[in-house]
Design a protein around this motif. Sequence first.
Motif, PDB file in Angstrom:
ATOM      1  N   LEU A   1      -3.057   7.536 -16.038  1.00 43.06           N
ATOM      2  CA  LEU A   1      -4.394   7.410 -15.479  1.00 43.06           C
ATOM      3  C   LEU A   1      -4.475   8.092 -14.124  1.00 43.06           C
ATOM      4  CD1 LEU A   1      -4.967   3.639 -16.321  1.00 43.06           C
ATOM      5  CD2 LEU A   1      -5.389   5.631 -17.771  1.00 43.06           C
ATOM      6  N   ASP A   2      -5.617   8.698 -13.859  1.00 45.98           N
ATOM      7  CA  ASP A   2      -5.855   9.401 -12.602  1.00 45.98           C
ATOM      8  C   ASP A   2      -6.341   8.408 -11.549  1.00 45.98           C
ATOM      9  OD1 ASP A   2      -6.165  11.310 -10.686  1.00 45.98           O
ATOM     10  OD2 ASP A   2      -8.043  12.112 -11.464  1.00 45.98           O
ATOM     11  N   VAL A   3      -5.439   7.532 -11.113  1.00 46.05           N
ATOM     12  CA  VAL A   3      -5.788   6.513 -10.124  1.00 46.05           C
ATOM     13  C   VAL A   3      -4.525   6.105  -9.384  1.00 46.05           C
ATOM     14  CG1 VAL A   3      -5.500   4.643 -11.801  1.00 46.05           C
ATOM     15  CG2 VAL A   3      -6.926   4.266  -9.800  1.00 46.05           C
ATOM     16  N   GLU A   4      -4.657   5.813  -8.109  1.00 48.81           N
ATOM     17  CA  GLU A   4      -3.553   5.318  -7.301  1.00 48.81           C
ATOM     18  C   GLU A   4      -3.733   3.816  -7.094  1.00 48.81           C
ATOM     19  OE1 GLU A   4      -0.842   6.736  -6.275  1.00 48.81           O
ATOM     20  OE2 GLU A   4      -1.341   8.719  -7.090  1.00 48.81           O
ATOM     21  N   ARG A   5      -2.704   3.062  -7.384  1.00 49.29           N
ATOM     22  CA  ARG A   5      -2.781   1.607  -7.244  1.00 49.29           C
ATOM     23  C   ARG A   5      -2.622   1.210  -5.788  1.00 49.29           C
ATOM     24  NH1 ARG A   5       1.352  -2.854  -9.960  1.00 49.29           N
ATOM     25  NH2 ARG A   5       0.314  -4.722  -9.140  1.00 49.29           N
ATOM     26  N   GLN A   6      -3.639   0.595  -5.230  1.00 49.44           N
ATOM     27  CA  GLN A   6      -3.626   0.097  -3.867  1.00 49.44           C
ATOM     28  C   GLN A   6      -4.203  -1.316  -3.855  1.00 49.44           C
ATOM     29  OE1 GLN A   6      -2.350   1.388  -1.133  1.00 49.44           O
ATOM     30  NE2 GLN A   6      -1.729   3.360  -2.032  1.00 49.44           N
ATOM     31  N   GLU A   7      -3.452  -2.249  -3.272  1.00 53.00           N
ATOM     32  CA  GLU A   7      -3.890  -3.643  -3.209  1.00 53.00           C
ATOM     33  C   GLU A   7      -3.709  -4.176  -1.795  1.00 53.00           C
ATOM     34  OE1 GLU A   7      -1.704  -5.874  -6.061  1.00 53.00           O
ATOM     35  OE2 GLU A   7      -2.350  -4.670  -7.785  1.00 53.00           O
ATOM     36  N   PRO A   8      -4.565  -5.095  -1.359  1.00 52.17           N
ATOM     37  CA  PRO A   8      -4.370  -5.690  -0.027  1.00 52.17           C
ATOM     38  C   PRO A   8      -3.123  -6.567  -0.011  1.00 52.17           C
ATOM     39  CG  PRO A   8      -6.154  -6.790  -1.214  1.00 52.17           C
ATOM     40  CD  PRO A   8      -5.764  -5.607  -2.049  1.00 52.17           C
ATOM     41  N   VAL A  53       2.175   0.081  -2.723  1.00 50.58           N
ATOM     42  CA  VAL A  53       1.008  -0.633  -3.245  1.00 50.58           C
ATOM     43  C   VAL A  53       0.395  -1.541  -2.189  1.00 50.58           C
ATOM     44  CG1 VAL A  53       0.282  -2.403  -4.910  1.00 50.58           C
ATOM     45  CG2 VAL A  53       1.736  -0.516  -5.656  1.00 50.58           C
ATOM     46  N   TRP A  54       1.228  -2.250  -1.435  1.00 53.66           N
ATOM     47  CA  TRP A  54       0.739  -3.243  -0.470  1.00 53.66           C
ATOM     48  C   TRP A  54       0.736  -2.742   0.966  1.00 53.66           C
ATOM     49  CZ3 TRP A  54       4.337  -7.046  -3.330  1.00 53.66           C
ATOM     50  CH2 TRP A  54       3.665  -7.584  -4.423  1.00 53.66           C
ATOM     51  N   GLY A  55       1.111  -1.488   1.197  1.00 51.90           N
ATOM     52  CA  GLY A  55       1.114  -0.973   2.547  1.00 51.90           C
ATOM     53  C   GLY A  55       2.171  -1.575   3.433  1.00 51.90           C
ATOM     54  N   LYS A  56       3.332  -1.852   2.886  1.00 53.04           N
ATOM     55  CA  LYS A  56       4.446  -2.393   3.662  1.00 53.04           C
ATOM     56  C   LYS A  56       5.445  -1.271   3.969  1.00 53.04           C
ATOM     57  CE  LYS A  56       3.005  -6.697   3.104  1.00 53.04           C
ATOM     58  NZ  LYS A  56       3.861  -7.757   2.529  1.00 53.04           N
ATOM     59  N   ALA A  57       6.304  -1.494   4.969  1.00 50.41           N
ATOM     60  CA  ALA A  57       7.335  -0.517   5.329  1.00 50.41           C
ATOM     61  C   ALA A  57       8.615  -0.843   4.577  1.00 50.41           C
ATOM     62  CB  ALA A  57       7.581  -0.537   6.838  1.00 50.41           C
ATOM     63  N   SER A  91       4.532   4.473  10.596  1.00 45.89           N
ATOM     64  CA  SER A  91       4.705   4.397   9.150  1.00 45.89           C
ATOM     65  C   SER A  91       3.502   4.886   8.377  1.00 45.89           C
ATOM     66  CB  SER A  91       4.984   2.947   8.729  1.00 45.89           C
ATOM     67  OG  SER A  91       3.844   2.152   8.987  1.00 45.89           O
ATOM     68  N   GLY A  92       2.346   4.988   9.025  1.00 43.72           N
ATOM     69  CA  GLY A  92       1.145   5.399   8.316  1.00 43.72           C
ATOM     70  C   GLY A  92       0.510   4.294   7.515  1.00 43.72           C
ATOM     71  N   GLN A  93       0.992   3.057   7.644  1.00 46.51           N
ATOM     72  CA  GLN A  93       0.467   1.943   6.870  1.00 46.51           C
ATOM     73  C   GLN A  93      -0.026   0.853   7.826  1.00 46.51           C
ATOM     74  OE1 GLN A  93       0.014   2.200   3.808  1.00 46.51           O
ATOM     75  NE2 GLN A  93       1.354   3.903   3.240  1.00 46.51           N
ATOM     76  N   PRO A  94      -1.130   0.180   7.508  1.00 46.60           N
ATOM     77  CA  PRO A  94      -1.697  -0.816   8.415  1.00 46.60           C
ATOM     78  C   PRO A  94      -1.001  -2.167   8.293  1.00 46.60           C
ATOM     79  CG  PRO A  94      -3.078  -0.572   6.484  1.00 46.60           C
ATOM     80  CD  PRO A  94      -1.949   0.409   6.337  1.00 46.60           C
ATOM     81  N   PHE A  95       0.053  -2.406   9.077  1.00 47.86           N
ATOM     82  CA  PHE A  95       0.687  -3.711   9.089  1.00 47.86           C
ATOM     83  C   PHE A  95       1.267  -3.961  10.485  1.00 47.86           C
ATOM     84  CE2 PHE A  95       4.032  -0.823   8.083  1.00 47.86           C
ATOM     85  CZ  PHE A  95       5.115  -1.288   8.791  1.00 47.86           C
ATOM     86  N   VAL A  96       1.603  -5.173  10.787  1.00 43.35           N
ATOM     87  CA  VAL A  96       2.139  -5.539  12.091  1.00 43.35           C
ATOM     88  C   VAL A  96       3.404  -6.345  11.900  1.00 43.35           C
ATOM     89  CG1 VAL A  96      -0.079  -5.518  13.276  1.00 43.35           C
ATOM     90  CG2 VAL A  96       0.709  -7.596  12.181  1.00 43.35           C
ATOM     91  N   VAL A  97       4.270  -6.329  12.914  1.00 44.62           N
ATOM     92  CA  VAL A  97       5.474  -7.157  12.935  1.00 44.62           C
ATOM     93  C   VAL A  97       5.428  -8.006  14.196  1.00 44.62           C
ATOM     94  CG1 VAL A  97       7.977  -7.157  13.094  1.00 44.62           C
ATOM     95  CG2 VAL A  97       6.848  -5.521  11.623  1.00 44.62           C
ATOM     96  N   ARG A  98       5.508  -9.295  14.055  1.00 45.45           N
ATOM     97  CA  ARG A  98       5.473 -10.178  15.223  1.00 45.45           C
ATOM     98  C   ARG A  98       6.804 -10.103  15.962  1.00 45.45           C
ATOM     99  NH1 ARG A  98       2.819 -12.695  11.167  1.00 45.45           N
ATOM    100  NH2 ARG A  98       0.665 -13.252  11.553  1.00 45.45           N
ATOM    101  N   VAL A  99       6.738 -10.126  17.281  1.00 46.14           N
ATOM    102  CA  VAL A  99       7.918 -10.023  18.121  1.00 46.14           C
ATOM    103  C   VAL A  99       8.189 -11.373  18.751  1.00 46.14           C
ATOM    104  CG1 VAL A  99       8.923  -8.869  20.120  1.00 46.14           C
ATOM    105  CG2 VAL A  99       7.418  -7.631  18.568  1.00 46.14           C
ATOM    106  N   VAL A 100       9.451 -11.830  18.682  1.00 45.32           N
ATOM    107  CA  VAL A 100       9.839 -13.113  19.252  1.00 45.32           C
ATOM    108  C   VAL A 100      10.140 -12.923  20.737  1.00 45.32           C
ATOM    109  CG1 VAL A 100      11.491 -14.989  19.116  1.00 45.32           C
ATOM    110  CG2 VAL A 100      10.751 -13.833  17.045  1.00 45.32           C
TER     111      VAL A 100
END
Length: 407
Positions: free
Chosen positions: A169-176, A310-314, A398-407
């Motif tokens: 299929l001509d589609v890219e799987r992207q999920e929140p 798929v989930w925009g993780k690193a 990384s080009g992906q929208p995510f954050v890492v919390r810093v202790v």
Amino acid sequence: MLVREAKLKDGTAEQYQALDEAIRTGQFVRNKCLRLWMDTRGCTRAKMQGLCKVLAKEFPFAKQLNSMARQAHADRAWQAVNRFYKNCREGVKPVGYPKFKKHSRSVEYKTSGWTLSDDARTLTFTDGFAAGTFSLYCDNVAREDILRSKINRVRVVRRADGYYAQFCLDVERQEPGNYTGNAIGIDLGLTFFIKDQNDNAVAYPQYLRKSEQRLKRLQRRLSRKHQKGKKQSANYHKNRKQLGRAHLKVQRQRKDWAIKLARALVASHDVVAYEDLQVRNLVRNHHLAKSISDAAWSQFCDFLDYYGKVWGKAVVAVNPAFTSQDCHHCGRRVKKSLSTRTHECICGAKLCRDTNAAINILKRGLELLGISISTEGHSETTCILQGTPGEINLSATSGQPFVVRVV
């Protein structure tokens, strides 16, 4: 590209035989294109495509295969040649010289040669082999994706338990994704399938080892019915298919395990670092080859990368060199054999060698993302991210929208 699969059922023996003839014809076209490349200096993809028309005029059975399907198999031959050239340029060993196919199991159609019903419940093949109409058995999610997406190609695959249609299929799987701010380093092994920096371990079920006795029994039964130099009996082919289904079950169990574990890890962590093992070189050790193949590290890592996209993780693959030897606390290199399972350093660090490797893998992964990591002042098995308290946005690296919390 998204691939959805459905089983082809409710066909007659003549219809399945027509699919087999189409598969053999596709193999014939690919091998002819490969022979053209071997015999012609400077052969290009365009010349392989032009050969398809010549084969259709010269061989009546080749003309029965859809014209775009012939081109698809010429593309397969060119992909093998192109991969060989790439390996030669990059110095990859072995270079993978293209080989002739002897037992192909698939035929690929592009946008013609098949017709899909409006409800995606039946598939009809309309080329010269006239395989006819088959019922499609798949889940509702796959059927909905097939209905609402553009189909670029349809591939028919023969397996031990039947025939399957794969829809490209001509589609890219992207999920929140569910972003938790957690990071994990993974050490792959045989004693434990994975171990992270907090000493959490997951054991591997060893599907091949558990099925080994049954596979050996089926193989002995098949060997007893083999008649050298004669046409094989119906019982031989019956046992051959039974053995094939047993191997297919192990393959599916291994794949299901890899999917579920990779999905769980990526879903619960924003950063996943794993060691980029060269499994092709590791299986040269004949004492561990069967266990390494049964573990399917490459398949597991492929699904880690897939769910990361798929989930925009690193999901980061790091160099595994000396991850078990270097001390995670002071950085000193402590030589140890494979049988030594505990890491002990003169700085006072003492822990499982796999846990030590997982911490080093996490450090290298975060360094690739521009984050430093330290264990100073904390327990040996706990990794603390350094930086200003709050959240670090990694979308720039990384080009992906995510954050890492810093202790």
